[in-house]
Scaffold this motif. Structure first.
Motif, PDB file in Angstrom:
ATOM      1  N   UNK A  34      23.986  -0.744 -36.277  1.00  0.00           N
ATOM      2  CA  UNK A  34      22.716  -0.251 -37.078  1.00  0.00           C
ATOM      3  C   UNK A  34      23.537  -0.451 -38.687  1.00  0.00           C
ATOM      4  N   UNK A  35      24.682  -0.029 -39.014  1.00  0.00           N
ATOM      5  CA  UNK A  35      25.476  -0.110 -40.327  1.00  0.00           C
ATOM      6  C   UNK A  35      25.544  -1.580 -40.538  1.00  0.00           C
ATOM      7  N   UNK A  36      26.094  -2.390 -39.742  1.00  0.00           N
ATOM      8  CA  UNK A  36      26.291  -3.752 -40.044  1.00  0.00           C
ATOM      9  C   UNK A  36      24.847  -4.359 -40.373  1.00  0.00           C
ATOM     10  N   UNK A  37      23.761  -3.890 -39.834  1.00  0.00           N
ATOM     11  CA  UNK A  37      22.578  -4.441 -40.288  1.00  0.00           C
ATOM     12  C   UNK A  37      22.325  -4.202 -41.621  1.00  0.00           C
ATOM     13  N   UNK A  38      22.371  -2.860 -42.133  1.00  0.00           N
ATOM     14  CA  UNK A  38      21.988  -2.482 -43.294  1.00  0.00           C
ATOM     15  C   UNK A  38      23.148  -3.356 -44.291  1.00  0.00           C
ATOM     16  N   UNK A  39      24.218  -3.385 -43.976  1.00  0.00           N
ATOM     17  CA  UNK A  39      25.275  -3.843 -45.112  1.00  0.00           C
ATOM     18  C   UNK A  39      24.946  -5.416 -45.232  1.00  0.00           C
ATOM     19  N   UNK A  40      24.466  -5.987 -43.924  1.00  0.00           N
ATOM     20  CA  UNK A  40      24.101  -7.450 -44.312  1.00  0.00           C
ATOM     21  C   UNK A  40      22.839  -7.494 -45.152  1.00  0.00           C
ATOM     22  N   UNK A  41      21.918  -6.766 -44.738  1.00  0.00           N
ATOM     23  CA  UNK A  41      20.781  -6.749 -45.815  1.00  0.00           C
ATOM     24  C   UNK A  41      21.093  -6.490 -47.105  1.00  0.00           C
ATOM     25  N   UNK A  42      22.278  -5.935 -47.398  1.00  0.00           N
ATOM     26  CA  UNK A  42      22.541  -5.835 -49.088  1.00  0.00           C
ATOM     27  C   UNK A  42      23.238  -6.940 -49.509  1.00  0.00           C
ATOM     28  N   UNK A  43      23.709  -8.035 -48.643  1.00  0.00           N
ATOM     29  CA  UNK A  43      24.313  -8.828 -49.192  1.00  0.00           C
ATOM     30  C   UNK A  43      23.071 -10.032 -50.047  1.00  0.00           C
ATOM     31  N   UNK A  44      21.961  -9.758 -49.629  1.00  0.00           N
ATOM     32  CA  UNK A  44      20.867 -10.559 -50.240  1.00  0.00           C
ATOM     33  C   UNK A  44      20.717 -10.074 -51.715  1.00  0.00           C
ATOM     34  N   UNK A  45      21.343  -9.031 -52.337  1.00  0.00           N
ATOM     35  CA  UNK A  45      21.399  -8.619 -53.397  1.00  0.00           C
ATOM     36  C   UNK A  45      22.660  -8.886 -54.274  1.00  0.00           C
ATOM     37  N   UNK A  46      23.315  -9.704 -53.581  1.00  0.00           N
ATOM     38  CA  UNK A  46      24.648 -10.370 -54.471  1.00  0.00           C
ATOM     39  C   UNK A  46      24.334 -11.508 -54.990  1.00  0.00           C
ATOM     40  N   UNK A  47      25.191 -11.923 -55.981  1.00  0.00           N
ATOM     41  CA  UNK A  47      25.017 -13.252 -56.604  1.00  0.00           C
ATOM     42  C   UNK A  47      25.605 -14.248 -55.492  1.00  0.00           C
ATOM     43  N   UNK A  48      24.957 -15.307 -55.242  1.00  0.00           N
ATOM     44  CA  UNK A  48      24.963 -16.420 -54.302  1.00  0.00           C
ATOM     45  C   UNK A  48      26.628 -16.755 -54.093  1.00  0.00           C
ATOM     46  N   UNK A  49      27.130 -16.855 -55.244  1.00  0.00           N
ATOM     47  CA  UNK A  49      28.772 -17.341 -55.132  1.00  0.00           C
ATOM     48  C   UNK A  49      29.695 -16.429 -54.492  1.00  0.00           C
ATOM     49  N   UNK A  50      29.202 -14.974 -54.619  1.00  0.00           N
ATOM     50  CA  UNK A  50      29.862 -13.869 -53.730  1.00  0.00           C
ATOM     51  C   UNK A  50      29.556 -13.789 -52.513  1.00  0.00           C
ATOM     52  N   UNK A  51      28.489 -14.145 -52.200  1.00  0.00           N
ATOM     53  CA  UNK A  51      28.051 -14.404 -50.638  1.00  0.00           C
ATOM     54  C   UNK A  51      28.834 -15.516 -50.259  1.00  0.00           C
ATOM     55  N   UNK A  52      29.257 -16.325 -50.933  1.00  0.00           N
ATOM     56  CA  UNK A  52      29.551 -17.435 -50.301  1.00  0.00           C
ATOM     57  C   UNK A  52      31.270 -17.222 -49.995  1.00  0.00           C
ATOM     58  N   UNK A  53      31.448 -16.520 -50.988  1.00  0.00           N
ATOM     59  CA  UNK A  53      33.118 -15.912 -50.763  1.00  0.00           C
ATOM     60  C   UNK A  53      33.157 -15.190 -49.535  1.00  0.00           C
ATOM     61  N   UNK A  54      32.348 -14.407 -49.182  1.00  0.00           N
ATOM     62  CA  UNK A  54      32.412 -13.510 -48.061  1.00  0.00           C
ATOM     63  C   UNK A  54      32.327 -14.566 -46.506  1.00  0.00           C
TER      64      UNK A  54
END
Length: 409
Positions: A289-309
């Motif tokens: 459940x926590x992972x699902x919420x945290x992953x949904x929060x990645x949609x709110x990050x700049x794309x190049x930060x998501x790419x770094x993860x």
């Protein structure tokens, strides 16, 4: 320019921050962000610079409705786009929440919604205030040649809450700045694994642990700069989104951009790329459940930060390397990182308890008493919740406990 995306790039070339437009000195913060847009956009800037006053005097909506509909085509480069997103996101939050939870705006007018939507698409961000707006690009030095101390810093744009709002933005900025050596160390750690060089890896893990400790130290300044009553009663509503929010059950219509209501989560520390990246590198497994919420929060990050993860996810797993290594120094170095992350999360729980749970109890006790002009009645939809929509303390305890489980015997 981004290097060519070769599927073997992470093996053939060292893992560099530059490839993801991440600064070695500033981490995920934007170094030296712009604080003024070109003169064409002065109608936006004039409102943005006066936001707290306009909101407190219930004038923002009428000012926004008189604003001209400006083309976004004169914005050049990512710095101008980020500043424009910051400005329009703050104006949007003020517009929606000017009258508190009882008088929410259901429609964002075309002259605000259309440019905000276009800029958001260009940046790969949602059209709402995100952590990047609130902190990563929202800072300037008072004295350009002075130090990065809180006394020499100001947000570019603010919202109601006075010194406490300023403190909340800038202390969070200082925590992100403290993380920068740790983000640099992450790249070194990945390269240490790729090159099978345990000395580089051990040094990188030591730097990572130091950065996590420095983040906790930075967060402790919150007590000096942010009043819990103002945080709870004034600031929080302006960080709230319109996803799973009873005050805006259908979401928000973005006139001229989205005629059907759309729902976005509010600004949240869970949108900070820093902790996501630490979790991925250290191989920390949170509950589903926590992972699902945290992953949904990645949609709110700049794309190049998501790419770094994603790049860290695709690297050989650090935890497995430490577990299977003959090198006896790696385990204590890894454990020091996990322990420092546990300490940071434990401290975050203490802060949320003080600024949300205890503040809520005190606010209830004050109900019925006369309040000062700038005070708003705290929104009921946020009781016990984070602005991103999570049950604040239970969520943070779950994240802290699963972090602790990563310690190696």
């Amino acid at each position: 320019m981004m290097e060519m995306n070769n599927e073997h790039a992470n093996v053939a070339s060292p893992f560099t921050l530059r490839r993801f437009h991440i600064s070695e000195d500033y981490g995920f913060l934007l170094p030296n962000p712009l604080n003024e847009l070109p003169p064409f956009y002065s109608p936006w800037m004039a409102i943005a610079h006066d936001l707290p006053h306009l909101i407190e005097n219930h004038q923002l909506r009428s000012y926004v409705e008189k604003m001209p509909l400006l083309s976004t085509q004169h914005l050049q480069g990512h710095c101008e786009l980020y500043l424009a997103h910051l400005v329009l996101s703050f104006i949007t939050m003020g517009y929606v929440w000017q009258e508190g939870e009882k008088g929410t705006a259901k429609v964002l007018p075309r002259n605000l919604a259309t440019p905000f939507g276009e800029i958001s698409q260009a940046l790969g961000l949602p059209p709402i205030l995100v952590h990047a707006d609130f902190v990563l690009v929202n800072w300037k030095k008072k004295n350009p040649s002075g130090p990065l101390h809180i006394e020499n810093l100001d947000p570019i744009v603010s919202l109601p809450g006075g010194d406490s709002m300023r403190g909340f933005i800038l202390v969070t900025f200082l925590a992100e700045k403290a993380a920068a050596p740790g983000i640099k160390a992450m790249a070194r750690a990945v390269n240490g694994i790729l090159q099978l060089n345990n000395r580089i890896l051990e040094e990188a893990l030591q730097e990572l642990a130091q950065a996590l400790k420095a983040m906790t130290t930075a967060l402790k300044k919150m007590h000096d700069y942010v009043d819990p009553a103002i945080f709870y009663g004034v600031i929080r509503i302006f960080l709230s989104g319109w996803k799973d929010n009873p005050a805006l059950p259908r979401g928000l219509i973005y006139e001229g951009f989205s005629e059907e209501p759309v729902a976005y989560s509010g600004g949240s520390a869970a949108q900070s790329t820093t902790l996501h990246a630490f979790d991925e590198l250290l191989g920390i497994q949170h509950s589903r459940e926590t992972t699902a919420f945290l992953h949904s929060m990645r949609e709110y990050m700049p794309p190049h930060h998501r790419a770094f993860i994603k790049e860290i996810q695709s690297a050989p797993p650090l935890r497995r390397h430490v577990l299977t290594s003959e090198n006896k120094e790696l385990r204590p170095a890894y454990n020091a990182c996990v322990a420092a992350l546990v300490d940071l999360r434990t401290y975050h729980i203490a802060m949320v308890t003080k600024y949300i749970m205890v503040a809520a109890t005190k606010a209830k006790a004050r109900q019925g008493q006369a309040t000062s002009d700038h005070s708003m009645s705290p929104p009921t939809f946020l009781e016990g919740k984070g602005t991103g929509g999570s049950g604040a303390v239970s969520f943070l305890k779950s994240v802290r406990d699963t972090t602790r489980e990563a310690l190696l015997n």
